[in-house]
Design a protein around this motif. Structure first.
Motif, PDB file in Angstrom:
ATOM      1  N   ALA A   1       3.197   3.252  14.057  1.00 11.17           N
ATOM      2  CA  ALA A   1       2.246   2.540  14.909  1.00 11.17           C
ATOM      3  C   ALA A   1       1.101   3.438  15.348  1.00 11.17           C
ATOM      4  O   ALA A   1      -0.033   2.979  15.505  1.00 11.17           O
TER       5      ALA A   1
ATOM      6  N   LEU B   1      -0.323   2.680  22.555  1.00 12.97           N
ATOM      7  CA  LEU B   1       1.013   2.323  22.085  1.00 12.97           C
ATOM      8  C   LEU B   1       1.930   2.013  23.262  1.00 12.97           C
ATOM      9  O   LEU B   1       2.612   0.982  23.280  1.00 12.97           O
TER      10      LEU B   1
ATOM     11  N   ARG C   1       3.197  -1.818  24.029  1.00 10.93           N
ATOM     12  CA  ARG C   1       4.651  -2.033  23.939  1.00 10.93           C
ATOM     13  C   ARG C   1       5.168  -2.755  25.181  1.00 10.93           C
ATOM     14  O   ARG C   1       5.973  -3.676  25.088  1.00 10.93           O
TER      15      ARG C   1
ATOM     16  N   SER D   1      -0.305  -1.533  12.402  1.00  8.79           N
ATOM     17  CA  SER D   1       0.152  -0.871  13.625  1.00  8.79           C
ATOM     18  C   SER D   1       0.626  -1.887  14.655  1.00  8.79           C
ATOM     19  O   SER D   1       1.666  -1.701  15.303  1.00  8.79           O
TER      20      SER D   1
ATOM     21  N   TYR E   1       4.069  -3.124  13.736  1.00  7.57           N
ATOM     22  CA  TYR E   1       5.129  -2.185  14.115  1.00  7.57           C
ATOM     23  C   TYR E   1       5.384  -2.235  15.622  1.00  7.57           C
ATOM     24  O   TYR E   1       6.539  -2.190  16.077  1.00  7.57           O
ATOM     25  N   ILE E   2       4.321  -2.319  16.416  1.00  9.15           N
ATOM     26  CA  ILE E   2       4.463  -2.354  17.874  1.00  9.15           C
ATOM     27  C   ILE E   2       5.172  -3.632  18.322  1.00  9.15           C
ATOM     28  O   ILE E   2       5.992  -3.607  19.247  1.00  9.15           O
TER      29      ILE E   2
END
Length: 290
Positions: free
Chosen positions: A28, A37, A41, A215, A218-219
């Motif tokens: 990410a 990030l 999240r 990214s 993935y997060i």
């Protein structure tokens, strides 16, 4: 499934999920900054939990809220940013091994602030584990001179937060539904995380390239599965077992994380491998029953 079987099932599931979270953070960070990030999240997790766990908030009594605040800050908000910065500098597999400090700190701070007693065997285990971690860090600095291993201190600090979180849940939130605890945590963090994200200029600098979209993917996985669902399972595990047993998941996490790291091309020397075994031996001593 009886209580004993549930304990080990939850522990195994958490080790797989959280063991995979380090490589997800690493991927990410290709498209976002560590601060972004951490904030994203928490925001995505808060939205997810708000949708599935909003009704559970009715179970939270006035006496619970102060401890919900403590666990949100110590067990999620601060560690979330510390891990993002550490993974951005140090190999994800090494970060996962350093996370094994959590049970040690759970024992230490449990004794200091929550009334748990020390055993001589456990103290020896702590010292052994600390020596293993020291070798791991020093060897990593030699093997990867381009990586700043001072960032390992961030993981140690995060593990202290995790240890307080586990002890607080066990002592003060034992009677509260696990989903309610997790939902309360993240809804409290939604506004602070959004403020952090705005301050990073995310909405003006983020580029919707393939790299950026990947990214965010993935997060999202990290948030929904690795944070929202996993945190709820962890809180339930603390309630049906002990803080020390629950924190022991951090000993199994490196096994999964190292496999992902090796697949992704990270280096791990035999000295670091042996240091990891030393840490696990220290864990064994801490948890071994007479």
């Amino acid at each position: 499934m009886n209580s004993q079987q549930k304990k080990w099932a939850y522990l195994s599931l958490l080790s797989l999920v959280w063991g995979s979270s380090f490589i997800l953070m690493k991927k990410a960070l290709i498209g976002v900054s560590p601060m972004q990030l951490g904030a994203l999240r928490m925001i995505i997790t808060a939205i997810f939990l708000g949708l599935i766990g909003f009704k559970s908030l009715k179970k939270i009594q006035k006496k619970h809220w102060i401890y919900i605040v403590y666990t949100a800050l110590l067990g999620t908000f601060i560690p979330g940013f510390l891990f993002a910065y550490a993974v951005n500098v140090i190999d994800s597999s090494i970060v996962s091994i350093l996370n094994s400090f959590t049970p040690f700190n759970t024992l230490i701070f449990g004794a200091l602030f929550f009334g748990f007693a020390f055993k001589k065997q456990q103290l020896i285990g702590i010292v052994v584990g600390l020596l293993g971690a020291l070798v791991l860090i020093l060897e990593g600095a030699v093997l990867n001179p381009n990586q700043n291993y001072w960032f390992a201190l961030l993981i140690i600090i995060a593990s202290v937060g995790y240890s307080f979180n586990a002890n607080i849940v066990k002592k003060h939130l034992q009677d509260l539904d696990a989903l309610a605890i997790t939902t309360g945590n993240f809804l409290l963090l939604l506004i602070p995380a959004l403020i952090v994200l705005i301050c990073t200029d995310f909405f003006t600098t983020f580029e919707t390239t393939d790299e950026g979209i990947e990214s965010l993917g993935y997060i999202t996985i990290l948030s929904v599965v690795g944070t929202g669902i996993a945190k709820t399972i962890f809180n339930k595990l603390v309630q049906i077992s002990t803080p020390i047993f629950s924190s022991s998941v951090t000993y199994l996490i490196p096994v999964v994380a190292i496999l992902w790291g090796v697949i992704d091309g990270e280096k791990l020397s035999w000295i670091q491998f042996l240091a990891g075994i030393v840490i696990l031996f220290g864990v064994y001593l801490v948890n071994k029953k007479k």
